[in-house]
Each structure stands twice: as C-alpha cells, then as structure tokens.
Design an enzyme around this catalytic site. Structure first.
Site, PDB file in Angstrom:
ATOM      1  N   SER A   3      -9.495   1.819   3.143  1.00 49.91           N
ATOM      2  CA  SER A   3      -8.700   2.591   2.205  1.00 49.91           C
ATOM      3  C   SER A   3      -7.674   1.767   1.440  1.00 49.91           C
ATOM      4  CB  SER A   3      -7.964   3.693   2.971  1.00 49.91           C
ATOM      5  OG  SER A   3      -7.078   3.117   3.929  1.00 49.91           O
TER       6      SER A   3
ATOM      7  N   LYS B  52       0.845  -1.182   0.000  1.00 47.53           N
ATOM      8  CA  LYS B  52       0.000   0.000   0.000  1.00 47.53           C
ATOM      9  C   LYS B  52       0.887   1.239   0.000  1.00 47.53           C
ATOM     10  CE  LYS B  52      -3.819   2.044   2.709  1.00 47.53           C
ATOM     11  NZ  LYS B  52      -4.672   1.844   3.907  1.00 47.53           N
TER      12      LYS B  52
ATOM     13  N   SER C  81      -9.592  -0.575   7.495  1.00 49.00           N
ATOM     14  CA  SER C  81      -9.117  -0.426   6.121  1.00 49.00           C
ATOM     15  C   SER C  81      -8.344  -1.608   5.565  1.00 49.00           C
ATOM     16  CB  SER C  81      -8.266   0.844   5.995  1.00 49.00           C
ATOM     17  OG  SER C  81      -9.075   1.987   6.082  1.00 49.00           O
TER      18      SER C  81
END
Length: 512
Positions: free
Chosen positions: A160, A85, A184
């Site tokens: 996210s 990420k 997330s």
C-alpha cells in the site's frame, strides 16, 4: 553561497546528500527546492503525493541552514528532505490514510516516527498516496488518485506504500517512510527497484500510525540504497513508552552492518532458500524472469562465500489465508473508531436522523470498497459461532509459521526468497480480482505474521521491470538483513558498472 555539485541533486543518495550538506557544498534550501521543482514538474503524471507544502518545507530547510551557519551541532540527517506515507500522523499537516473519511483532518500531534525525524532535522516534503487504510497491493484503492510506476506509467507502483515507492524511484524524494502490514514496504520497493525494510515488530514505534492491523503494522524505510535504509531506520527505531508493544532494546548499528556487507565478504554465512517460496515444486504463480533473477542473486551470494542450502517451511503455504483472516479481523475493530462523531467526515447530520443513521451514512460514503470488504470479512471471522473456526484457526497457523522460522534458524542465519512473485502489473489488471491482488504478498506474509525483520533489495530486471530479492532474519537481527542486502547490492552494482536506478527513464525524460 554554496558550490554547485556536478550530479543532479535529485539523483543523489541520501547519505551523499548528508555529506554534501555537512561539508557546506550545498544548502538544505537548495536541495529542498530541487525536489520541489521536480515534484511540480513530474508528479502530475505519477501521482505520488497527496499533500505538498512548499512554503513549510523551505522554511524548515532555512532553519537547518541557519543553525548550521551558526555552528550548531547537527545530526547526519539534518537538512535532507523526506516523504511520509499518509498513514503517519503529522501535527498540523493533512493526514487522510488515503480515505475520504479523514479528508481534511489535521492532527494535533506527531506520530513518534514523525517526531523523531523532525528531531533529526529532516525536511518534510509532503505526504504520499496509499491504498486506503493501507489495504491493497497496488495503490489503486486510494480514495484520491491512482499512483503510477516510474518505470512504466501504465503499471502499478505496488502497495500500500505505492506513493512512497513512486516518489523515491521517480526522484521526487531522496527517501521515504512506508508502513508494512503484510508486505506494503517490501512489495512496492521490489516492483519499483528500491530497497525497503520491514523492521522487527515492536522495534519501531507504532504510536501515531493510523492502525490497520495492530499486531502486524510496522513503519520502515524506502530508499535508493541499503545504506540509506539503514541510516533512516536508525533514526526512527528504538523503544517508545507511548507504544505498549514497543521492545525495550537498542536499535543496533545498522549503518555499520550495511557498510560491512558492502565489502562483499559473506564467508561462513548460512543462507536458506525457502522451498515454499518459489522453490522446486512451488513455482505456480511465479514469473520465470523473477525466478531467474532470484537464482542469479543467490549465486552471487554463494560467490561471496555464503553457504547456500534449501530450507522447507511447510506452514508458509498457509500464510495467505491466515493473514486474510487475522488482518481484516483486527481492521474491523480498529476502523470502528471512524464513525463521523469525533473527527473527519460526517454525513446526514441535518437534525432529522439519529446518531446510528449518521454513523451508517458516514461509513457508507467514507469507506471505499476494499475497506468495506475487509471490515465485513473481519467482522464475520470474529462473530459468534465462527470465531474459533476462522480467526482461532488462523492464529494457530500463525504459530506454526513462527515455529517453522524458529526451526530454520537452527540451520541457517538468514532465509531468502523473491520479494514478489511477479513484476509490476498493468494498472487496472487486478482491481476486479481480489484474490489475484492478494497473491502479490505471497512471499512477504510469513515474516509479517512472525514479526520478523525482512528487506527487499533489487536483483535485476525481467522484461525491463524491477525484480526484488527478500532477506529474512531472526527477531532483532535486522543488521543481518542489511549486511546481506548490502553485499548483494554492491556485487550487482559492480557487475553492471552503475547503481540500479541510474538507468531509469523518468517522466522528465532524463536519468533518475
């Protein structure tokens, strides 16, 4: 020359890839190239990655292959590709946190998570898309692109960490690292049919994670199987002196816990179904299909010997408003560092403006609307005259939630709930309704606020879309999450005759 394997490399679990690599049946370069080819062919539709460096990935894979050929002792993860990420700082690799204010920034150091994965010999495929500064539940808040769900390209992949979830579910990476502040990792895992684990707060280093909410942020694995998640967690976990909140305790034997769970014997395990998270009288906002799959999964646990009972945690009903005061308050402080002075975007610095004007212009153009919304909310909650009424009260609610968990552990070993009240919704459906967007985290927020470990594991489909099952455990009892999740995974795979993701139709038209 290595021997080709019958199954496509990009549909092979990470643990199996590790075995094939160790046995010399495939090379890291071959595995890496297979994923790079798939990224090239399909990511134009999914939008999972923000940055891919094929040359660097193949060079790293070649180094692992050369070391293996020399007979050097390598770890179980060596040569397996990985996606990170874009909130994880990586030396020399663009790291934006999904924001224009950091566009083009190449950090001079590695986050501890990135450093440990590099030391383990994993091969970085690239950095995945995300909601800007991890603020969102759909990956529509990225400053760069919208990511789409591999199960249905017209739907969101969660957030996210939606870039990571789309990459793994779409077979653009065998596994990935996400971060979880209020859900997330778990929520995107749930809506894309993955396993996603939020570790105990402080058990995985936050050093080098671009901060959203410092008392909540945690990095963790997003994978195809429970065993893969445990293996990846073991690689990144453990004490880090660079993180002042790091717990000085061993990470535990998580892979062994997963293997034990897969044997399917949960005799004596006490499982608590949280009444407030989709239970009797608390079903508003929960889709019937989600509740049905959840009930079926609970029945499977009971069939493996678990003792199931209802547990009431009244303060959980207040988790959503408490979180959306605490997290924005911490964000308003953390994001003050992005001012256009030291690094990143700088707007209006033409000599005609003073520093305050440059900072204001930079933040106006550099931050997206959701980030601005949360900064304003957090600043207001911390302001003189309102601090005690808002932030102070939210912290008291956080204490009540922790007490509810503590009380529950007297009667049960784990708590369970749906991971998300709904399946993935259509792209654009909630962008103008922040409250509806925030409601996606109803089930994941309590464990985040209490700093406890929690895992999401697939538990079937509703209207053809994945549903997630959440297992929560006491602090540092991450192994319980893996045991229960692996038992459920094995029981479901046995019942359907194949792994959960095997039937996923991918952008390339084949089986994932």
């Amino acid at each position: 020359m290595s021997t080709p394997v019958s199954a496509p490399l990009t549909s092979t679990d990470a643990a199996e890839l590790g075995r094939l690599l160790a046995a010399g049946e495939v090379s890291s370069a071959e595995v890496t190239q297979a994923y790079l080819d798939r990224i090239q062919a399909t990511d134009g539709d999914l939008g999972a990655y923000l940055h891919v460096d094929a040359d660097a990935a193949l060079a790293a894979a070649g180094e692992i292959d050369a070391a293996r050929a020399k007979g050097e002792e390598l770890g179980p993860l060596a040569g397996i590709p990985l996606a990170l990420k874009d909130v994880v700082v990586t030396e020399g690799v663009p790291t934006t946190s999904g924001s224009k204010i950091l566009e083009g920034w190449r950090p001079p150091y590695d986050a501890t998570v990135a450093a440990r994965l590099k030391a383990a010999g994993t091969v970085l495929l690239g950095k995945t898309n995300m909601d800007e500064f991890a603020m969102g539940s759909s990956t529509e808040n990225s400053a760069y692109k919208v990511t789409r769900n591999p199960w249905d390209h017209d739907r969101i992949p969660g957030g996210s960490s939606g870039g990571s979830s789309a990459a793994v579910a779409g077979s653009l990476a065998p596994w990935a690292i996400g971060t979880d502040t209020g859900g997330s990792i778990r929520q995107p895992a749930a809506v894309t049919g993955l396993v996603g684990h939020k570790p105990t707060y402080g058990s995985v280093s936050r050093f080098g994670l671009i901060a959203f909410s410092s008392s909540l942020d945690q990095a963790g694995p997003m994978t195809r199987t429970v065993l893969d998640a445990a293996l990846l967690h073991e690689a990144i976990g453990g004490h880090d002196p660079l993180d002042s909140t790091s717990i000085d305790a061993p990470v535990g034997v998580l892979a062994e816990a997963a293997r034990r769970g897969a044997e399917g014997d949960l005799t004596g395990l006490r499982v608590g179904v949280v009444t407030e998270l989709g239970g009797d009288g608390h079903t508003d906002g929960y889709e019937p299909g989600v509740l049905a799959r959840f009930a079926e999964a609970v029945a499977l646990l009971e069939g493996m010997g678990a003792e199931v009972r209802q547990v009431s945690c009244p303060a959980f009903d207040l988790a959503l408003p408490a979180y959306y005061l605490i997290a924005p308050s911490e964000a308003s402080s953390n994001l003050a560092r992005f001012d256009g002075v030291r690094y990143g975007l700088r707007v209006g610095d033409d000599g005609s403006r003073d520093l305050d004007e440059v900072m204001a212009l930079t933040r106006e153009q550099g931050f997206g609307p959701e980030v601005k919304r949360r900064i304003i909310l957090g600043t207001y909650a911390l302001s003189s005259g309102y601090y005690e009424a808002y932030y102070g009260q939210a912290q008291k609610v956080r204490t009540l939630i922790t007490r509810d968990f503590t009380s529950a552990w007297d009667d049960v070993d784990v708590l369970v709930s749906p991971t998300s009240p709904t399946v993935a919704w259509p792209v654009g459906a909630r962008v103008d309704d922040p409250i509806a967007m925030y409601a996606a985290d109803l089930c994941t927020l309590p464990a985040s606020l209490a700093g406890l470990p929690a895992i999401s594991v697939p538990c079937g489909l509703s209207d053809g879309l994945p549903v997630g099952f959440q297992v929560m455990a006491p602090a540092l009892a991450d192994d319980r999450c893996y045991t229960v999740a692996a038992a459920l995974e094995a029981a479901q795979d046995s019942a359907r005759g194949h792994r959960f993701l095997d039937g996923l139709a991918t952008p390339a038209g084949g089986a994932a």
